[in-house]
Structures are given as structure tokens and as C-alpha cells.
Scaffold this motif. Sequence first.
Motif, PDB file in Angstrom:
ATOM      1  N   ASN A  10       0.819  -1.218   0.000  1.00  0.00           N
ATOM      2  CA  ASN A  10       0.000   0.000   0.000  1.00  0.00           C
ATOM      3  C   ASN A  10       0.851   1.266   0.000  1.00  0.00           C
ATOM      4  N   ASN A  11       2.158   1.109  -0.241  1.00  0.00           N
ATOM      5  CA  ASN A  11       3.122   2.209  -0.217  1.00  0.00           C
ATOM      6  C   ASN A  11       3.268   2.855   1.157  1.00  0.00           C
ATOM      7  N   THR A  48      10.781  -7.404  -2.241  1.00  0.00           N
ATOM      8  CA  THR A  48      10.585  -6.202  -1.450  1.00  0.00           C
ATOM      9  C   THR A  48      10.612  -4.962  -2.345  1.00  0.00           C
ATOM     10  N   LYS A  49      10.031  -3.867  -1.861  1.00  0.00           N
ATOM     11  CA  LYS A  49       9.950  -2.623  -2.631  1.00  0.00           C
ATOM     12  C   LYS A  49      10.692  -1.526  -1.874  1.00  0.00           C
ATOM     13  N   TRP A  50      11.620  -0.861  -2.550  1.00  0.00           N
ATOM     14  CA  TRP A  50      12.466   0.167  -1.936  1.00  0.00           C
ATOM     15  C   TRP A  50      12.471   1.431  -2.780  1.00  0.00           C
ATOM     16  N   ILE A  51      12.678   2.562  -2.115  1.00  0.00           N
ATOM     17  CA  ILE A  51      12.829   3.840  -2.805  1.00  0.00           C
ATOM     18  C   ILE A  51      13.741   4.721  -1.952  1.00  0.00           C
ATOM     19  N   GLN A  52      14.555   5.502  -2.621  1.00  0.00           N
ATOM     20  CA  GLN A  52      15.504   6.342  -1.898  1.00  0.00           C
ATOM     21  C   GLN A  52      14.794   7.537  -1.278  1.00  0.00           C
ATOM     22  N   THR A  53      15.241   7.926  -0.089  1.00  0.00           N
ATOM     23  CA  THR A  53      14.728   9.096   0.602  1.00  0.00           C
ATOM     24  C   THR A  53      15.903   9.999   0.971  1.00  0.00           C
ATOM     25  N   SER A  54      15.630  11.256   1.148  1.00  0.00           N
ATOM     26  CA  SER A  54      16.689  12.217   1.453  1.00  0.00           C
ATOM     27  C   SER A  54      16.568  12.707   2.882  1.00  0.00           C
ATOM     28  N   ASN A  56      18.047  15.109   4.126  1.00  0.00           N
ATOM     29  CA  ASN A  56      18.040  16.573   4.092  1.00  0.00           C
ATOM     30  C   ASN A  56      16.868  17.143   3.293  1.00  0.00           C
ATOM     31  N   ASN A  57      15.913  16.301   2.936  1.00  0.00           N
ATOM     32  CA  ASN A  57      14.739  16.710   2.153  1.00  0.00           C
ATOM     33  C   ASN A  57      15.118  17.315   0.808  1.00  0.00           C
ATOM     34  N   ASN A  58      16.203  16.813   0.196  1.00  0.00           N
ATOM     35  CA  ASN A  58      16.651  17.334  -1.095  1.00  0.00           C
ATOM     36  C   ASN A  58      15.778  16.872  -2.252  1.00  0.00           C
ATOM     37  N   PHE A  59      15.045  15.796  -2.058  1.00  0.00           N
ATOM     38  CA  PHE A  59      14.128  15.310  -3.086  1.00  0.00           C
ATOM     39  C   PHE A  59      13.022  14.525  -2.411  1.00  0.00           C
ATOM     40  N   GLY A  68       4.449   6.360   7.560  1.00  0.00           N
ATOM     41  CA  GLY A  68       4.066   7.356   6.577  1.00  0.00           C
ATOM     42  C   GLY A  68       3.846   6.642   5.254  1.00  0.00           C
ATOM     43  N   THR A  69       3.580   7.387   4.202  1.00  0.00           N
ATOM     44  CA  THR A  69       3.319   6.772   2.908  1.00  0.00           C
ATOM     45  C   THR A  69       4.150   7.455   1.822  1.00  0.00           C
ATOM     46  N   TYR A  70       4.237   6.769   0.688  1.00  0.00           N
ATOM     47  CA  TYR A  70       4.862   7.328  -0.498  1.00  0.00           C
ATOM     48  C   TYR A  70       3.776   7.515  -1.543  1.00  0.00           C
ATOM     49  N   ASN A  71       3.633   8.742  -2.053  1.00  0.00           N
ATOM     50  CA  ASN A  71       2.659   9.060  -3.084  1.00  0.00           C
ATOM     51  C   ASN A  71       3.381   9.064  -4.422  1.00  0.00           C
ATOM     52  N   GLU A  72       3.089   8.083  -5.265  1.00  0.00           N
ATOM     53  CA  GLU A  72       3.772   7.952  -6.552  1.00  0.00           C
ATOM     54  C   GLU A  72       3.460   9.117  -7.486  1.00  0.00           C
ATOM     55  N   GLU A  73       2.227   9.601  -7.484  1.00  0.00           N
ATOM     56  CA  GLU A  73       1.851  10.705  -8.371  1.00  0.00           C
ATOM     57  C   GLU A  73       2.626  11.984  -8.040  1.00  0.00           C
ATOM     58  N   LEU A  74       2.807  12.249  -6.759  1.00  0.00           N
ATOM     59  CA  LEU A  74       3.539  13.442  -6.322  1.00  0.00           C
ATOM     60  C   LEU A  74       5.039  13.198  -6.216  1.00  0.00           C
ATOM     61  N   ASP A  75       5.435  11.925  -6.279  1.00  0.00           N
ATOM     62  CA  ASP A  75       6.820  11.523  -6.022  1.00  0.00           C
ATOM     63  C   ASP A  75       7.282  12.130  -4.698  1.00  0.00           C
ATOM     64  N   ALA A  76       6.461  11.885  -3.658  1.00  0.00           N
ATOM     65  CA  ALA A  76       6.709  12.508  -2.355  1.00  0.00           C
ATOM     66  C   ALA A  76       6.352  11.561  -1.215  1.00  0.00           C
ATOM     67  N   PHE A  77       7.111  11.695  -0.124  1.00  0.00           N
ATOM     68  CA  PHE A  77       6.791  10.980   1.114  1.00  0.00           C
ATOM     69  C   PHE A  77       5.841  11.849   1.918  1.00  0.00           C
ATOM     70  N   ILE A  78       4.811  11.236   2.460  1.00  0.00           N
ATOM     71  CA  ILE A  78       3.799  11.927   3.248  1.00  0.00           C
ATOM     72  C   ILE A  78       3.858  11.362   4.667  1.00  0.00           C
ATOM     73  N   SER A  79       4.112  12.217   5.631  1.00  0.00           N
ATOM     74  CA  SER A  79       4.177  11.794   7.040  1.00  0.00           C
ATOM     75  C   SER A  79       2.776  11.703   7.617  1.00  0.00           C
ATOM     76  N   LEU A  80       2.654  10.900   8.672  1.00  0.00           N
ATOM     77  CA  LEU A  80       1.397  10.834   9.394  1.00  0.00           C
ATOM     78  C   LEU A  80       1.158  12.162  10.093  1.00  0.00           C
ATOM     79  N   LYS A  81      -0.094  12.563  10.166  1.00  0.00           N
ATOM     80  CA  LYS A  81      -0.450  13.753  10.932  1.00  0.00           C
ATOM     81  C   LYS A  81      -0.507  13.364  12.410  1.00  0.00           C
ATOM     82  N   PRO A  82       0.090  14.172  13.281  1.00  0.00           N
ATOM     83  CA  PRO A  82       0.042  13.816  14.711  1.00  0.00           C
ATOM     84  C   PRO A  82      -1.368  13.868  15.268  1.00  0.00           C
ATOM     85  N   TYR A  83      -2.249  14.649  14.621  1.00  0.00           N
ATOM     86  CA  TYR A  83      -3.650  14.724  15.014  1.00  0.00           C
ATOM     87  C   TYR A  83      -4.428  15.327  13.844  1.00  0.00           C
ATOM     88  N   ASP A  84      -5.741  15.172  13.853  1.00  0.00           N
ATOM     89  CA  ASP A  84      -6.583  15.725  12.776  1.00  0.00           C
ATOM     90  C   ASP A  84      -6.657  17.227  12.841  1.00  0.00           C
TER      91      ASP A  84
END
Length: 84
Positions: A10-11, A48-54, A56-59, A68-84
Motif C-alpha cells: 500500500n506504499n 521487497t519494494k524500496w525507494i531512496q529518501t533524502s 536533508n529533504n533534497n528530493f 508514513g506513505t509514499y505518493n507515486e503521483e507526487l513523487d513525495a513521502f507523506i508523514s502521518l499527521k500527529p492529530y486531525d
Amino acid sequence: MAHFAQLDTNNTIINIIVVHNNELLDQDGNEIEQKGIDFCKSLFGQDTKWIQTSYNNNFRKNYASINGTYNEELDAFISLKPYD
């Protein structure tokens, strides 16, 4: 050092490891993400499925975080929200 995030079907990020930069280098000394992915799969299994992360948030917008999750369309990692 390079960082790679392991994704489930589920990424969702289930693991993050550090890989020495030498594992990413091609014959010309260029860093190639796929070489790092191949290295991770050699350690944890070809299925297994792997993807590089930065760290320093360079990419990919953010550094990957466990559960958290990886959004393929945005090519971005999305962190969990600590609260709604």
C-alpha cells in the motif's frame, strides 16, 4: 550515506535503512538509485519494494517516516499527521 525506505503493497513505509554511497556508484562514479534498490533487495529479498529518501529533504519533499506513505503521483513521502 544514502537512505532507503521499504514500502509495503500500500506504499506505507515499514523500514528505513542506511546504505553506503559506494553501493550506488556506477562504473563512472555516478550515484544511481536503482543500484541502491538492487542492493536493498539483495539483503531483504527480491520481492521487497524500496525507494531512496533524502535525510536533508533534497528530493521527494520529505524524509520518509515509518508508517508514513509514499505518493507515486507526487513523487513525495507523506508523514502521518500527529492529530486531525
